[in-house]
Enzyme design. Structure first.
Site, mmCIF file in Angstrom:
data_model
loop_
_atom_site.group_PDB
_atom_site.id
_atom_site.type_symbol
_atom_site.label_atom_id
_atom_site.label_comp_id
_atom_site.label_asym_id
_atom_site.label_seq_id
_atom_site.Cartn_x
_atom_site.Cartn_y
_atom_site.Cartn_z
ATOM 1 N N MET A 51 -28.888 56.176 -4.696
ATOM 2 C CA MET A 51 -29.334 56.273 -3.308
ATOM 3 C C MET A 51 -28.473 55.424 -2.383
ATOM 4 O O MET A 51 -28.460 55.625 -1.173
ATOM 5 C CB MET A 51 -30.799 55.839 -3.207
ATOM 6 C CG MET A 51 -31.774 56.807 -3.855
ATOM 7 S SD MET A 51 -33.502 56.329 -3.632
ATOM 8 C CE MET A 51 -33.650 55.037 -4.870
ATOM 9 N N LYS B 67 -16.878 52.519 -7.047
ATOM 10 C CA LYS B 67 -18.187 52.562 -6.382
ATOM 11 C C LYS B 67 -18.010 52.294 -4.892
ATOM 12 O O LYS B 67 -17.389 51.307 -4.499
ATOM 13 C CB LYS B 67 -19.119 51.521 -7.010
ATOM 14 C CG LYS B 67 -19.281 51.687 -8.514
ATOM 15 C CD LYS B 67 -20.100 50.562 -9.144
ATOM 16 C CE LYS B 67 -21.557 50.644 -8.790
ATOM 17 N NZ LYS B 67 -22.369 49.684 -9.602
ATOM 18 N N ASP C 145 -18.761 42.516 -14.091
ATOM 19 C CA ASP C 145 -17.865 41.968 -13.079
ATOM 20 C C ASP C 145 -17.267 43.124 -12.283
ATOM 21 O O ASP C 145 -17.107 44.238 -12.789
ATOM 22 C CB ASP C 145 -16.752 41.171 -13.765
ATOM 23 C CG ASP C 145 -16.034 40.236 -12.804
ATOM 24 O OD1 ASP C 145 -16.496 40.097 -11.653
ATOM 25 O OD2 ASP C 145 -15.018 39.639 -13.205
ATOM 26 N N ALA D 237 -18.821 60.584 -11.139
ATOM 27 C CA ALA D 237 -19.215 59.985 -12.413
ATOM 28 C C ALA D 237 -20.499 60.612 -12.923
ATOM 29 O O ALA D 237 -21.344 61.073 -12.138
ATOM 30 C CB ALA D 237 -19.397 58.481 -12.251
#
Length: 574
Positions: A320, A335, A370, A314
């Site tokens: 980090m 993610k 969300d 992305a």
């Protein structure tokens, strides 16, 4: 064995029935909380309902483990269970939810099971239930009644059981709004009809009516928010703008408390009102977020089948704590929590997961995205760009598995794709920059009013939505605002203090010095001064302490999900 299969299937359906029953009981409490202005009770009840699904899955998993023993790993056994269960639920009016519940159970009970068509309901769902016009779903008001009678009838049909501030004034406000927005453009005919859902949508301090008027050959949707202030209930505004309606049902807001008899029919009505919201978003909005997750996955696999682009890293500064990737043609980011965190991050992977759970149970006030959490998530190997594969192996290798054709991700979050605020600021013009830095400040302050301190408030951790709204999406450092200690920086008095290379005063773990925010919050020079002047409160410890005091007193600080300038009585407090 056959008797055992029936028993297993019945245990799952009984658990689902109990979940739906308790879900309904908790939802039915919302009108009482609204009527009595019990905002703390409303929030606590909302959290109870959020926990409900996982509690039922956990209890059912334990019952089945005790019952089945080694059979729990028998593929052919579970195929028969699915067939049996499918027969049991075939006439249910909420069978799409029952299917999702079965999927959740088997994923928890069957060791190492990925999404599997033979054992799970992968392609069934929302439109497997009949969708039709239903007079039990909504009130109807024919145009022959005239506007005054229609509005008065709506007000009579929705009696909240408490005193009104000024009901007659509310009626005239609504009449004026309809004349100004609808009747100024369209002339009613014999087939003009107004429909308002009988179910009221409760969230935080507000109750919303959702309706539509058929005029000019099309449906014109509207939403009417009610508030219950110290002086009584009142209509706050009338919303016609599609973007504002979409924001009310946004992925950045908590789920509504709304009584539902046939979920698919309520979703179908909402889909006709808020046309560009996807089905999974609407299920989320009415509290069935686990089925929303199912519908999202169905949409995702359909998109994969119809597209050819590759997943890639992305855009934005690499995090980090999280590795983030996306499919350019799809409006979602994926993610993953890294195996090792870059300094100065010192938390564990479990602590990060706990932060995401915290957000899931908290009021997001339109400022936090969300997420859906997946395990054993499969992606075709030929759709993974080589540079992404290298990044994944370097940062999240422990979460990866491979078979002949697929990348299997052991744990991943999905979240709506947004433009990182730092990138948006690099590309936008001055007026657009002014708008989003205002939004950036409001995002932080509205989160604070909901008892959330973002922690890491760099612009790279915020995103800009299509409506140019700024949303926070990096949760690894969030804390409750009331746990922080906001301080003024001590003034240096001696030569040693003035020229000290490090702070000469004690700093505890949760100490925060808002004066320091000025140094790093906005890097773009032409808009920095504007931001510092527009959001002065951000840099004042006394302001942060005042918010803490209000929250500690039990006050719920309402964040309006629509522009305050459209309110009928701007002076009224929520």
């Amino acid at each position: 064995m056959e008797e055992n299969q029936v028993q297993t299937s019945r245990i799952i359906e009984e658990s689902f029935n109990h979940y739906i029953e308790v879900f309904g009981e908790l939802t039915k409490k919302a009108p009482g909380f609204f009527r009595n202005r019990d905002w703390a009770g409303m929030q606590q009840n909302h959290v109870k309902r959020l926990r409900l699904y996982k509690d039922h899955i956990f209890d059912t998993k334990n019952r089945l483990k005790d019952l089945l023993g080694a059979t729990i790993e028998d593929f052919s056994y579970w195929k028969k269970i699915k067939t049996q269960y499918q027969t049991q639920i075939k006439d249910r009016l909420d069978k799409e939810l029952a299917e999702t519940f079965f999927n959740s159970i088997i994923r928890k009970v069957y060791p190492g099971l990925a999404i599997h068509e033979e054992l799970m309901f992968v392609y069934e769902g929302y439109n497997s239930c009949p969708i039709y016009s239903n007079e039990s779903l909504y009130h109807s008001y024919p145009s022959s009644w005239g506007l005054q009678k229609i509005i008065r009838s709506i007000m009579e049909d929705f009696d909240f059981g408490a005193n009104y501030l000024n009901k007659e004034e509310d009626i005239q406000f609504l009449v004026h709004s309809v004349r100004e927005v609808i009747l100024s453009r369209y002339k009613p005919s014999e087939d003009t009809i107004t429909q308002v859902l009988k179910s009221v949508f409760y969230r935080n301090k507000a109750a919303y009516l959702v309706g539509r008027t058929k005029v000019g050959g099309k449906w014109m949707p509207f939403i009417i928010p009610f508030l219950n202030g110290p002086r009584g209930i009142y209509v706050d505004t009338m919303i016609f703008a599609p973007k504002v309606m979409a924001h009310l049902f946004s992925f950045t807001r908590s789920y509504f408390m709304v009584e539902v008899e046939i979920p698919s029919q309520l979703v179908a009505f909402l889909n006709s009102v808020i046309t560009h919201k996807q089905i999974h978003e609407l299920y989320n909005a009415i509290g069935f977020n686990k089925h929303g997750k199912t519908e999202f996955y169905r949409d995702f696999i359909n998109h994969l089948a119809q597209s050819t682009d590759q997943f890639e890293v992305a855009e934005g500064i690499k995090g980090m704590v999280m590795t983030v990737f996306t499919l350019p043609s799809y409006n979602i980011v994926f993610k993953m929590i890294k195996d090792y965190f870059d300094p100065p991050k010192t938390m564990t992977r479990q602590e990060v997961r706990d932060k995401y759970k915290m957000v899931g149970l908290h009021d997001r006030v339109g400022r936090m995205a969300d997420t859906h959490e997946f395990e054993e998530f499969h992606i075709p190997l030929d759709r993974v760009h080589p540079s992404l594969m290298e990044e994944l192996k370097n940062s999240v290798n422990s979460l990866l598995e491979f078979n002949a054709n697929e990348l299997i991700i052991k744990h991943v979050y999905t979240e709506r794709k947004m433009v990182p605020l730092n990138i948006y600021l690099e590309k936008c013009n001055f007026e657009e920059a002014k708008q989003v830095v205002e939004e950036y400040g409001y995002a932080i302050l509205q989160l604070a009013k909901a008892n959330i301190f973002p922690g890491d408030m760099l612009t790279k951790n915020f995103g800009v939505t299509r409506q140019k709204r700024v949303v926070f999406y990096d949760y690894d450092e969030i804390e409750f605002l009331t746990d922080m200690n906001f301080r003024w920086k001590p003034k240096a008095e001696t030569y040693e203090q003035i020229y000290a290379s490090e702070p000469w005063y004690d700093i505890k773990e949760n100490d925060v010095f808002p004066e320091d925010f000025k140094k790093w919050m906005i890097g773009r020079e032409d808009v920095k001064a504007y931001f510092l002047d527009y959001h002065k409160d951000l840099f004042n410890p006394d302001y942060w302490q005042s918010l803490q005091n209000q929250i500690k007193k039990g006050e719920l600080l309402h964040a309006f999900p629509y522009p305050t300038e459209i309110r009928f009585r701007p002076e009224e407090e929520a």
